[in-house]
Design a protein around this motif. Structure first.
Motif, mmCIF file in Angstrom:
data_model
loop_
_atom_site.group_PDB
_atom_site.id
_atom_site.type_symbol
_atom_site.label_atom_id
_atom_site.label_comp_id
_atom_site.label_asym_id
_atom_site.label_seq_id
_atom_site.Cartn_x
_atom_site.Cartn_y
_atom_site.Cartn_z
ATOM 1 N N LEU A 127 0.826 -1.210 0.000
ATOM 2 C CA LEU A 127 0.000 0.000 0.000
ATOM 3 C C LEU A 127 0.859 1.259 0.000
ATOM 4 N N THR A 128 1.977 1.247 0.711
ATOM 5 C CA THR A 128 2.879 2.404 0.696
ATOM 6 C C THR A 128 3.418 2.631 -0.711
ATOM 7 N N ALA A 129 3.742 1.554 -1.407
ATOM 8 C CA ALA A 129 4.233 1.681 -2.786
ATOM 9 C C ALA A 129 3.134 2.198 -3.725
ATOM 10 N N LEU A 130 1.862 1.937 -3.388
ATOM 11 C CA LEU A 130 0.748 2.381 -4.240
ATOM 12 C C LEU A 130 0.289 3.814 -3.956
ATOM 13 N N LEU A 131 0.775 4.424 -2.880
ATOM 14 C CA LEU A 131 0.321 5.775 -2.548
ATOM 15 C C LEU A 131 0.575 6.778 -3.675
ATOM 16 N N PRO A 132 1.723 6.753 -4.348
ATOM 17 C CA PRO A 132 1.890 7.679 -5.477
ATOM 18 C C PRO A 132 0.877 7.428 -6.599
ATOM 19 N N VAL A 133 0.464 6.183 -6.781
ATOM 20 C CA VAL A 133 -0.554 5.871 -7.795
ATOM 21 C C VAL A 133 -1.889 6.471 -7.369
ATOM 22 N N LEU A 134 -2.236 6.317 -6.094
ATOM 23 C CA LEU A 134 -3.469 6.931 -5.592
ATOM 24 C C LEU A 134 -3.435 8.445 -5.778
ATOM 25 N N ALA B 244 -1.706 10.138 -8.028
ATOM 26 C CA ALA B 244 -1.806 10.446 -9.461
ATOM 27 C C ALA B 244 -3.247 10.307 -9.948
ATOM 28 N N VAL B 245 -3.943 9.282 -9.506
ATOM 29 C CA VAL B 245 -5.343 9.091 -9.905
ATOM 30 C C VAL B 245 -6.203 10.212 -9.330
ATOM 31 N N ASP B 246 -5.954 10.595 -8.072
ATOM 32 C CA ASP B 246 -6.708 11.706 -7.481
ATOM 33 C C ASP B 246 -6.476 13.004 -8.252
ATOM 34 N N ARG B 247 -5.212 13.277 -8.621
ATOM 35 C CA ARG B 247 -4.912 14.492 -9.400
ATOM 36 C C ARG B 247 -5.594 14.446 -10.760
ATOM 37 N N ALA B 248 -5.553 13.279 -11.396
ATOM 38 C CA ALA B 248 -6.198 13.138 -12.704
ATOM 39 C C ALA B 248 -7.697 13.375 -12.588
ATOM 40 N N CYS B 249 -8.316 12.825 -11.539
ATOM 41 C CA CYS B 249 -9.758 13.021 -11.352
ATOM 42 C C CYS B 249 -10.085 14.484 -11.071
ATOM 43 N N ALA B 250 -9.179 15.189 -10.385
ATOM 44 C CA ALA B 250 -9.433 16.588 -10.048
ATOM 45 C C ALA B 250 -9.208 17.522 -11.233
ATOM 46 N N HIS B 251 -8.313 17.158 -12.142
ATOM 47 C CA HIS B 251 -7.927 18.095 -13.209
ATOM 48 C C HIS B 251 -8.356 17.671 -14.608
ATOM 49 N N GLU B 252 -8.822 16.466 -14.760
ATOM 50 C CA GLU B 252 -9.226 15.982 -16.085
ATOM 51 C C GLU B 252 -10.733 15.759 -16.087
ATOM 52 N N PRO B 253 -11.328 15.790 -17.275
ATOM 53 C CA PRO B 253 -12.742 15.416 -17.343
ATOM 54 C C PRO B 253 -12.891 13.965 -16.881
ATOM 55 N N LEU B 254 -13.883 13.720 -16.043
ATOM 56 C CA LEU B 254 -14.057 12.400 -15.454
ATOM 57 C C LEU B 254 -14.754 11.478 -16.451
ATOM 58 N N THR B 255 -13.952 10.687 -17.162
ATOM 59 C CA THR B 255 -14.495 9.723 -18.123
ATOM 60 C C THR B 255 -14.927 8.468 -17.372
ATOM 61 N N PRO B 256 -15.780 7.677 -17.969
ATOM 62 C CA PRO B 256 -16.199 6.434 -17.294
ATOM 63 C C PRO B 256 -15.009 5.523 -16.961
ATOM 64 N N GLY B 257 -14.028 5.469 -17.846
ATOM 65 C CA GLY B 257 -12.851 4.631 -17.598
ATOM 66 C C GLY B 257 -12.038 5.119 -16.414
ATOM 67 N N LEU B 258 -11.799 6.437 -16.351
ATOM 68 C CA LEU B 258 -11.034 7.011 -15.245
ATOM 69 C C LEU B 258 -11.799 6.836 -13.938
ATOM 70 N N LYS B 259 -13.108 7.038 -13.979
ATOM 71 C CA LYS B 259 -13.914 6.855 -12.771
ATOM 72 C C LYS B 259 -13.858 5.412 -12.299
ATOM 73 N N ASP B 260 -13.916 4.458 -13.233
ATOM 74 C CA ASP B 260 -13.853 3.044 -12.882
ATOM 75 C C ASP B 260 -12.506 2.695 -12.255
ATOM 76 N N VAL B 261 -11.409 3.213 -12.825
ATOM 77 C CA VAL B 261 -10.074 2.963 -12.275
ATOM 78 C C VAL B 261 -9.980 3.546 -10.866
ATOM 79 N N ALA B 262 -10.434 4.773 -10.697
ATOM 80 C CA ALA B 262 -10.359 5.430 -9.388
ATOM 81 C C ALA B 262 -11.199 4.684 -8.352
#
Length: 182
Positions: free
Chosen positions: A57-64, A66-84
């Protein structure tokens, strides 16, 4: 002769009973040692599992992040929402808990204050912005939350004239910087 034989039989019975007590005590001791061993192995396996989960989980924190930043700054597509959503639910199923909310009382054991805004009316430090959420796994802190805090001036900060105008003075303090030497 029968008396000698009876005496020998009685001694044999006593000896057999003594040996039975010894073997029973040995067996009970071995069983207790084995039970303790099983408990210790089980406890060690759980500890190794917790450490492994914490490391993953510590290794995945940067991924979390990055996904949070993408969700905040990009249009929320169904694929991105599903990944998040999948990432958040899987991490949550492993016991990952996010913390750090605006309005939380500042706790130096859980928060890293990157900025300190002074408010003479405040009686304690309060998180006024969350720059990066913190995460914990059970009682284990994986990462402190990076926050901005607002609160009373630090003790002794009003002793120096012009301190409020000094970079890093009480009006704004950043982590690791205490302002110019007195």
């Amino acid at each position: 002769m029968d008396e000698t034989r009876d005496t020998d039989d009685v001694q044999d019975v006593r000896e057999l009973r003594r040996l039975l007590r010894e073997r029973t005590a040995d067996l009970q001791r071995v069983k207790a040692e084995y039970d303790n061993y099983r408990k210790r192995v089980r406890r060690d396996r759980l500890a190794v599992r917790e450490i492994a989960v914490a490391n993953v989980l510590t290794a995945l924190l940067p991924v979390l992040d990055a996904v949070d930043r993408a969700c905040a700054h990009e249009p929320l597509t169904p694929g991105l929402k599903d990944v998040a959503d999948t990432l958040a639910s899987r991490a949550g199923a492993l016991g990952l808990v996010e913390f750090g909310e605006v309005g939380d009382v500042f706790d130096p054991a859980r928060h890293d204050a990157l900025t300190h805004h002074v408010s003479p009316a405040a009686d304690r430090l309060v998180c006024t912005a969350v720059l990066r959420p913190g995460y914990r796994l059970g009682d284990r802190l994986l990462r402190p939350a990076h926050v901005e805090v607002t609160g009373p001036p630090p003790p002794g900060s009003g002793d120096r004239p012009g301190d409020a105008d000094t970079p890093g003075g009480p009006a704004l303090r950043t982590a690791g910087h205490r302002g110019p030497p007195a």
